[in-house]
Motif scaffolding. Structure first.
Motif, PDB file in Angstrom:
ATOM      1  N   ALA A  19      12.282  50.960  53.966  1.00 27.24           N
ATOM      2  CA  ALA A  19      13.820  50.755  53.997  1.00 27.24           C
ATOM      3  C   ALA A  19      14.023  50.304  55.613  1.00 27.24           C
ATOM      4  N   THR A  20      14.953  49.470  55.314  1.00 20.96           N
ATOM      5  CA  THR A  20      15.431  48.863  56.607  1.00 20.96           C
ATOM      6  C   THR A  20      17.045  48.915  56.511  1.00 20.96           C
ATOM      7  N   GLN A  21      17.457  49.239  58.145  1.00 20.95           N
ATOM      8  CA  GLN A  21      18.865  49.024  58.126  1.00 20.95           C
ATOM      9  C   GLN A  21      19.779  48.042  58.061  1.00 20.95           C
ATOM     10  N   LYS A  22      20.458  48.017  56.865  1.00 22.35           N
ATOM     11  CA  LYS A  22      21.680  47.629  56.454  1.00 22.35           C
ATOM     12  C   LYS A  22      22.143  46.436  56.949  1.00 22.35           C
ATOM     13  N   ASP A  23      22.727  45.201  57.317  1.00 23.29           N
ATOM     14  CA  ASP A  23      23.584  44.407  58.218  1.00 23.29           C
ATOM     15  C   ASP A  23      22.912  44.712  59.019  1.00 23.29           C
ATOM     16  N   VAL A  24      21.570  44.176  60.338  1.00 23.38           N
ATOM     17  CA  VAL A  24      21.721  44.212  61.443  1.00 23.38           C
ATOM     18  C   VAL A  24      22.293  42.655  61.353  1.00 23.38           C
ATOM     19  N   ASP A  25      22.887  43.243  63.416  1.00 26.10           N
ATOM     20  CA  ASP A  25      23.483  41.620  64.093  1.00 26.10           C
ATOM     21  C   ASP A  25      22.635  42.053  65.058  1.00 26.10           C
ATOM     22  N   LEU A  26      21.812  40.888  64.770  1.00 22.39           N
ATOM     23  CA  LEU A  26      20.193  40.240  65.802  1.00 22.39           C
ATOM     24  C   LEU A  26      21.318  40.199  67.102  1.00 22.39           C
ATOM     25  N   ASN A  27      22.734  39.865  67.388  1.00 23.36           N
ATOM     26  CA  ASN A  27      22.645  39.377  68.512  1.00 23.36           C
ATOM     27  C   ASN A  27      23.005  40.715  69.207  1.00 23.36           C
ATOM     28  N   GLN A  28      23.396  41.623  68.792  1.00 19.78           N
ATOM     29  CA  GLN A  28      24.238  42.769  69.484  1.00 19.78           C
ATOM     30  C   GLN A  28      22.812  43.476  69.714  1.00 19.78           C
ATOM     31  N   PRO A  69      18.428  39.392  58.716  1.00 18.85           N
ATOM     32  CA  PRO A  69      17.739  40.504  60.092  1.00 18.85           C
ATOM     33  C   PRO A  69      16.953  41.875  60.851  1.00 18.85           C
ATOM     34  N   ALA A  70      16.892  42.832  59.442  1.00 20.53           N
ATOM     35  CA  ALA A  70      16.262  43.386  60.068  1.00 20.53           C
ATOM     36  C   ALA A  70      14.365  43.614  60.032  1.00 20.53           C
ATOM     37  N   VAL A  71      14.081  42.661  59.417  1.00 19.88           N
ATOM     38  CA  VAL A  71      12.780  42.065  58.699  1.00 19.88           C
ATOM     39  C   VAL A  71      12.544  41.076  59.550  1.00 19.88           C
ATOM     40  N   LEU A  72      11.760  40.734  60.487  1.00 17.88           N
ATOM     41  CA  LEU A  72      10.976  40.568  62.045  1.00 17.88           C
ATOM     42  C   LEU A  72       9.634  40.593  61.921  1.00 17.88           C
ATOM     43  N   GLU A  73       8.972  39.010  62.350  1.00 20.19           N
ATOM     44  CA  GLU A  73       7.646  39.499  63.142  1.00 20.19           C
ATOM     45  C   GLU A  73       7.918  38.911  64.154  1.00 20.19           C
ATOM     46  N   VAL A  74       6.374  39.478  64.960  1.00 25.05           N
ATOM     47  CA  VAL A  74       6.721  39.179  66.425  1.00 25.05           C
ATOM     48  C   VAL A  74       4.763  38.731  66.654  1.00 25.05           C
ATOM     49  N   ARG A  75       4.549  38.010  67.924  1.00 27.81           N
ATOM     50  CA  ARG A  75       3.175  37.559  67.580  1.00 27.81           C
ATOM     51  C   ARG A  75       3.087  37.667  69.031  1.00 27.81           C
ATOM     52  N   PHE A  76       2.650  37.615  70.051  1.00 27.84           N
ATOM     53  CA  PHE A  76       1.878  37.596  71.831  1.00 27.84           C
ATOM     54  C   PHE A  76       0.630  37.180  71.199  1.00 27.84           C
ATOM     55  N   ALA A  77       0.050  36.340  70.605  1.00 29.21           N
ATOM     56  CA  ALA A  77      -0.953  35.058  71.184  1.00 29.21           C
ATOM     57  C   ALA A  77      -0.303  34.134  72.006  1.00 29.21           C
ATOM     58  N   PRO A  78      -1.176  33.257  72.127  1.00 28.42           N
ATOM     59  CA  PRO A  78      -0.451  32.070  72.592  1.00 28.42           C
ATOM     60  C   PRO A  78       0.222  31.209  71.439  1.00 28.42           C
ATOM     61  N   ILE A 137      13.821  46.557  61.497  1.00 26.02           N
ATOM     62  CA  ILE A 137      14.262  47.539  61.663  1.00 26.02           C
ATOM     63  C   ILE A 137      14.730  48.781  61.129  1.00 26.02           C
ATOM     64  N   MET A 138      14.076  50.065  61.550  1.00 30.73           N
ATOM     65  CA  MET A 138      14.457  50.983  60.325  1.00 30.73           C
ATOM     66  C   MET A 138      16.226  51.983  60.003  1.00 30.73           C
ATOM     67  N   LYS A 139      16.455  51.647  61.412  1.00 33.28           N
ATOM     68  CA  LYS A 139      16.995  52.250  61.129  1.00 33.28           C
ATOM     69  C   LYS A 139      17.867  52.338  62.852  1.00 33.28           C
ATOM     70  N   LEU A 140      19.665  52.352  62.739  1.00 30.54           N
ATOM     71  CA  LEU A 140      19.668  51.767  63.827  1.00 30.54           C
ATOM     72  C   LEU A 140      21.429  53.696  63.573  1.00 30.54           C
ATOM     73  N   GLU A 141      21.267  53.926  64.890  1.00 28.23           N
ATOM     74  CA  GLU A 141      22.170  55.016  65.336  1.00 28.23           C
ATOM     75  C   GLU A 141      23.269  54.875  66.397  1.00 28.23           C
ATOM     76  N   GLY A 142      23.995  55.207  66.671  1.00 22.93           N
ATOM     77  CA  GLY A 142      25.188  55.015  67.977  1.00 22.93           C
ATOM     78  C   GLY A 142      25.678  53.755  68.442  1.00 22.93           C
ATOM     79  N   ASP A 143      25.852  52.715  66.603  1.00 23.72           N
ATOM     80  CA  ASP A 143      26.446  51.231  67.497  1.00 23.72           C
ATOM     81  C   ASP A 143      25.794  50.890  68.582  1.00 23.72           C
ATOM     82  N   TYR A 144      24.558  51.325  67.969  1.00 23.00           N
ATOM     83  CA  TYR A 144      23.346  49.825  68.590  1.00 23.00           C
ATOM     84  C   TYR A 144      22.875  50.954  69.576  1.00 23.00           C
ATOM     85  N   GLN A 145      22.409  51.888  70.291  1.00 24.66           N
ATOM     86  CA  GLN A 145      21.993  52.840  70.895  1.00 24.66           C
ATOM     87  C   GLN A 145      20.695  53.508  70.513  1.00 24.66           C
ATOM     88  N   TYR A 146      20.402  53.716  69.645  1.00 26.07           N
ATOM     89  CA  TYR A 146      19.369  53.777  69.109  1.00 26.07           C
ATOM     90  C   TYR A 146      18.906  53.160  67.678  1.00 26.07           C
TER      91      TYR A 146
END
Length: 179
Positions: free
Chosen positions: A24-33, A99-108, A123-132
């Protein structure tokens, strides 16, 4: 006998794929926040953070093309600051984009065309208005509890870990982060 083994292997693979896809992932993630600095409070041990003994933080900055510059820092066991800079993006395997399902890379960058250099960052869960933030991977191998403050509320961290346990993570192996 071969047919039974092939069928058994097929069933096993489907079962594994199903159990990984149901994270499960967090619904309605605002990546800017979500952008900015996060301090790690706890994590499942992993090889790429083996040298990190404290002051673990991540900084996320959104570029105009909607990619995310990821800068991870920590204090190493030798007392030196370790830093890794990578790139994040919306997961290419999810349609429509989430926006809760991202990929990252540290390779060149020149290796970014290879799917294997991209790791899941959900991003599975956010708490406290993007504090956790509770971040994990669908294979349940990686898990992080993050907060905006270096010193997090232990009760909130515990609640996030309880939630991770309900999602199948081995939270008994989680290690707290020295901040």
């Amino acid at each position: 006998m071969k047919k039974i083994m092939v069928l058994s292997l097929s069933v096993t693979l489907v079962a594994c794929a199903t159990s990984q896809a149901d994270l499960a992932t967090q619904k309605d993630v605002d990546l800017n926040q979500y952008m900015g600095t996060w301090y790690e409070q706890a994590r499942l041990p992993n090889s790429f953070q083996r040298e990190c003994v404290g002051d673990v933080q991540a900084n996320y900055v959104m570029a105009a093309d909607k990619t995310i510059t990821v800068t991870n820092r920590c204090q190493g066991s030798d007392g030196q600051v370790k830093e890794a800079v990578g790139q994040g993006r919306l997961a290419s395997s999810v349609n429509p984009a989430d926006p809760a399902v991202l990929e990252v890379r540290f390779a060149p960058k020149w290796l970014s065309w290879l799917p294997m250099v991209w790791g899941d960052y959900w991003i599975m869960k956010l708490e406290g208005d993007y504090q956790y933030s509770l971040v994990g991977t669908p294979d349940r191998k990686y898990l992080w509890v993050l907060s905006r403050d270096k010193q997090a509320d232990p009760k909130t961290v515990s609640q996030l870990l309880d939630y991770a346990a309900s999602q199948g993570f081995a939270v008994q192996k989680v290690i707290p982060t020295n901040q």
